[in-house]
Design a protein around this motif. Structure first.
Motif, PDB file in Angstrom:
ATOM      1  N   TRP A 184     -20.217  21.578 -10.951  1.00 14.63           N
ATOM      2  CA  TRP A 184     -19.124  20.686 -11.375  1.00 14.63           C
ATOM      3  C   TRP A 184     -19.058  20.575 -12.883  1.00 14.63           C
ATOM      4  N   LYS A 185     -17.836  20.428 -13.380  1.00 15.17           N
ATOM      5  CA  LYS A 185     -17.682  20.161 -14.816  1.00 15.17           C
ATOM      6  C   LYS A 185     -18.186  18.755 -15.087  1.00 15.17           C
ATOM      7  N   ILE A 188     -10.904  15.857  -7.710  1.00 14.45           N
ATOM      8  CA  ILE A 188     -12.106  16.649  -7.405  1.00 14.45           C
ATOM      9  C   ILE A 188     -11.898  18.104  -7.833  1.00 14.45           C
ATOM     10  N   ALA A 189     -10.738  18.653  -7.486  1.00 19.54           N
ATOM     11  CA  ALA A 189     -10.465  20.069  -7.798  1.00 19.54           C
ATOM     12  C   ALA A 189     -10.542  20.307  -9.303  1.00 19.54           C
ATOM     13  N   ALA A 190     -10.059  19.329 -10.072  1.00 14.49           N
ATOM     14  CA  ALA A 190     -10.055  19.489 -11.533  1.00 14.49           C
ATOM     15  C   ALA A 190     -11.466  19.657 -12.082  1.00 14.49           C
ATOM     16  N   ARG A 191     -12.465  19.151 -11.350  1.00 12.29           N
ATOM     17  CA  ARG A 191     -13.851  19.255 -11.832  1.00 12.29           C
ATOM     18  C   ARG A 191     -14.618  20.421 -11.209  1.00 12.29           C
ATOM     19  N   MET A 192     -13.973  21.172 -10.320  1.00  9.16           N
ATOM     20  CA  MET A 192     -14.688  22.280  -9.660  1.00  9.16           C
ATOM     21  C   MET A 192     -15.022  23.380 -10.651  1.00  9.16           C
ATOM     22  N   ASP A 193     -16.247  23.858 -10.581  1.00  7.15           N
ATOM     23  CA  ASP A 193     -16.670  24.945 -11.450  1.00  7.15           C
ATOM     24  C   ASP A 193     -17.370  25.995 -10.591  1.00  7.15           C
ATOM     25  N   PHE A 194     -16.751  26.299  -9.458  1.00  5.39           N
ATOM     26  CA  PHE A 194     -17.327  27.292  -8.540  1.00  5.39           C
ATOM     27  C   PHE A 194     -16.193  27.985  -7.795  1.00  5.39           C
ATOM     28  N   ASN A 244       0.826  -1.206   0.000  1.00  4.37           N
ATOM     29  CA  ASN A 244       0.000   0.000   0.000  1.00  4.37           C
ATOM     30  C   ASN A 244       0.860   1.255   0.000  1.00  4.37           C
ATOM     31  N   THR A 245       0.297   2.305  -0.581  1.00  4.04           N
ATOM     32  CA  THR A 245       0.971   3.613  -0.612  1.00  4.04           C
ATOM     33  C   THR A 245      -0.015   4.645  -0.070  1.00  4.04           C
ATOM     34  N   GLY A 246       0.406   5.899  -0.069  1.00  7.16           N
ATOM     35  CA  GLY A 246      -0.522   6.973   0.273  1.00  7.16           C
ATOM     36  C   GLY A 246      -1.580   7.150  -0.801  1.00  7.16           C
ATOM     37  N   GLY A 247      -1.355   6.586  -1.979  1.00  5.86           N
ATOM     38  CA  GLY A 247      -2.294   6.722  -3.107  1.00  5.86           C
ATOM     39  C   GLY A 247      -1.514   6.988  -4.386  1.00  5.86           C
ATOM     40  N   MET A 248      -1.715   6.121  -5.388  1.00  4.37           N
ATOM     41  CA  MET A 248      -0.958   6.239  -6.641  1.00  4.37           C
ATOM     42  C   MET A 248      -1.780   6.895  -7.743  1.00  4.37           C
ATOM     43  N   GLY A 249      -3.023   7.231  -7.444  1.00  7.75           N
ATOM     44  CA  GLY A 249      -3.836   7.890  -8.453  1.00  7.75           C
ATOM     45  C   GLY A 249      -5.291   7.864  -8.027  1.00  7.75           C
ATOM     46  N   ALA A 250      -6.094   8.638  -8.732  1.00  9.39           N
ATOM     47  CA  ALA A 250      -7.521   8.696  -8.424  1.00  9.39           C
ATOM     48  C   ALA A 250      -8.247   9.170  -9.671  1.00  9.39           C
ATOM     49  N   TYR A 251      -9.543   8.922  -9.701  1.00  6.06           N
ATOM     50  CA  TYR A 251     -10.326   9.461 -10.801  1.00  6.06           C
ATOM     51  C   TYR A 251     -11.728   9.764 -10.325  1.00  6.06           C
ATOM     52  N   SER A 252     -12.397  10.599 -11.083  1.00  7.36           N
ATOM     53  CA  SER A 252     -13.769  10.958 -10.757  1.00  7.36           C
ATOM     54  C   SER A 252     -14.590  10.971 -12.031  1.00  7.36           C
ATOM     55  N   SER A 253     -15.741  10.343 -11.970  1.00  6.54           N
ATOM     56  CA  SER A 253     -16.678  10.479 -13.091  1.00  6.54           C
ATOM     57  C   SER A 253     -18.070  10.261 -12.524  1.00  6.54           C
TER      58      SER A 253
END
Ligand code: AMP
Length: 429
Positions: free
Chosen positions: A324-325, A297-303, A225-234
């Motif tokens: 949100w975008k 999450i930040a990449a999709r913020m539209d506010f 395990n790591t702190g996190g190697m990636g994430a995605y949102s849809s």
């Protein structure tokens, strides 16, 4: 508005990135920040766990609002200290932060309010009692160190030998520090994992876009395990019927439970879920945003993030302001050679300018610093290549195109971020 962000990883770079775009922000400070954040905010060297030090910092810089990234200052009581001075700050009090600071506290809260979660076998204060309990569990069993352990305190043990080894390392050899003095054992759940993060002013709340992260270091969920190697949102991650079910069986009872227990909660509440065949269940609470989920999450913020967070600090959250975008976003973490084990630092980073020329790509810094105008690595997770796209495929394609342009000695990253997101009923990551 002058804003202070506490922390210095990719999550904090994502916050600084969006706060800087906010119309009302005059000055941004980040403590301690990192080599990339330094381009967007004034970085101030500090120890984020040192609450008196953070109070002294606020006395010096007079922020109109402080946003807390990591859990340590929250669990150490930074919000309580700032509230005594009536300084606006985003985050829960020390008592409320126990939802993350103590797995036992969180489990008892979930049980008290009948919120679906893995069945607990027991809580053990001595290694002898924990070894003894292994005779009466089903396998695999999940062992959780009670206190904060920098993401290393949970172990899914497949057999008694592996379980005993973990208990010995945590309880007898104290490898994870004081957080391992007490452990709980619970049943292992199966399904897809999903992260849902709420923002609340104590009364009203709103959920951010759903995300899924990737904890193991290598492709196909191999390695440690790591702190996190990636994430995605849809949006596809959370169909309407599932969203409704999570709200009815988990989110509503959680918010009501906090109120009933007299634990006012303000700030971000991260709900880690397992989508089991019998419905969604809570794996964990975190009292702050996730890293690298925040980057996606930040990449999709539209506010206007500063405006929304000021509303929260004033107890006047307006959920409808969070727009949100559509489409999707992804974050691919570029890590140092050897991470999550021993790694070297000080490697020169090249190719960032070219990577950021790709439309929709933002490179968020985690373990970087500037030495004589040169950007070098300074941590295990170095960069989070973050992108948006009309679809998850499009976002991933851009992130990987950008990652291929970046280089530092020993750099490695997973090539399968988001792959599960393109199938509807895949095994969770
Ligand atoms: P936690 O910090 O409690 O979320 O645990 C970290 C990770 O351990 C989770 O993201 C899951 O992948 C795994 N985990 C925790 N609890 C369980 C459980 N009861 N069953 C299966 N996996 C679990």
């Amino acid at each position: 508005m002058n804003i202070l962000v506490l922390g210095g990883g990719g999550r904090e770079h994502a916050l600084v990135w969006k706060l800087k775009e906010s119309a009302g922000v005059q000055a941004l400070y980040c403590a301690p920040g990192n080599g990339g954040i330094a381009a967007d905010a004034q970085c101030i060297s500090t120890d984020p766990g040192d609450v008196p030090g953070l109070v002294a910092l606020a006395e010096r810089f007079h922020p109109d609002l402080t946003v807390v990234g990591p859990e340590l200052p929250l669990v150490n009581g930074v919000v309580d200290a700032f509230e005594q001075h009536r300084w606006p700050i985003i985050g829960p009090t020390q008592r409320a932060a126990q939802l993350e600071g103590s797995k036992v506290f969180a489990k008892q809260f979930l049980q008290r309010h009948n919120i679906p979660t893995a069945r607990m076998y027991g809580v053990y204060d001595s290694p002898g009692a924990a070894y003894g309990a292994l005779r009466q569990v089903n396998w695999p069993v999940v062992i959780k160190a009670d206190g904060l352990c920098a993401g290393k305190g949970v172990f899914v043990a497949l057999n008694p030998d592996a379980a005993s080894d973990f208990i010995q390392r945590v309880m007898e050899k104290n490898e994870l520090g004081p957080g391992g003095k007490r452990v709980l054992l619970e049943e292992a759940l199966e399904g897809d994992e999903l992260s849902l993060i709420l923002l609340t002013d104590g009364e009203r709340y709103v959920s951010l876009v759903p995300t899924r992260d990737h904890k193991r270091v290598f492709d196909n969920n191999q390695g440690p395990n790591t702190g996190g190697m990636g994430a995605y949102s849809s949006d596809d991650l959370l169909p309407d019927d599932l969203r409704q079910r999570i709200h009815t069986t988990i989110i509503e009872p959680t918010m009501k439970g906090l109120a009933a227990d007299g634990i006012p909660y303000q700030g971000f509440l991260y709900v880690g879920l397992m989508l089991t065949s019998s419905g969604p269940q809570v794996l964990e609470f975190n009292c702050r945003l996730g890293d690298p989920e925040t980057q996606a999450i930040a990449a999709r913020m539209d506010f206007d993030l500063a405006e929304v967070l000021s509303d929260v600090a004033a107890g006047k959250l307006r959920p409808e302001k969070l727009k949100w975008k559509s489409g999707a976003s992804a974050c691919v973490v570029l890590a140092s050679g050897g991470y999550p084990g021993k790694f070297e630092s000080g490697k020169e980073i090249r190719g960032l300018d070219d990577a950021e020329k790709i439309p929709g790509v933002k490179v968020l810094h985690a373990g970087t610093k500037r030495v004589h105008h040169q950007l070098v690595t300074s941590g295990g997770r170095v960069l989070g290549v973050t992108s948006t796209g009309a679809s998850l495929d499009a976002a991933l394609q851009k992130a990987y195109q950008a990652a291929a342009l970046i280089h530092f000695d020993g750099m490695h990253y997973r090539r399968d971020i988001g792959r599960h997101g393109r199938r509807t009923s895949a095994a969770g990551d």
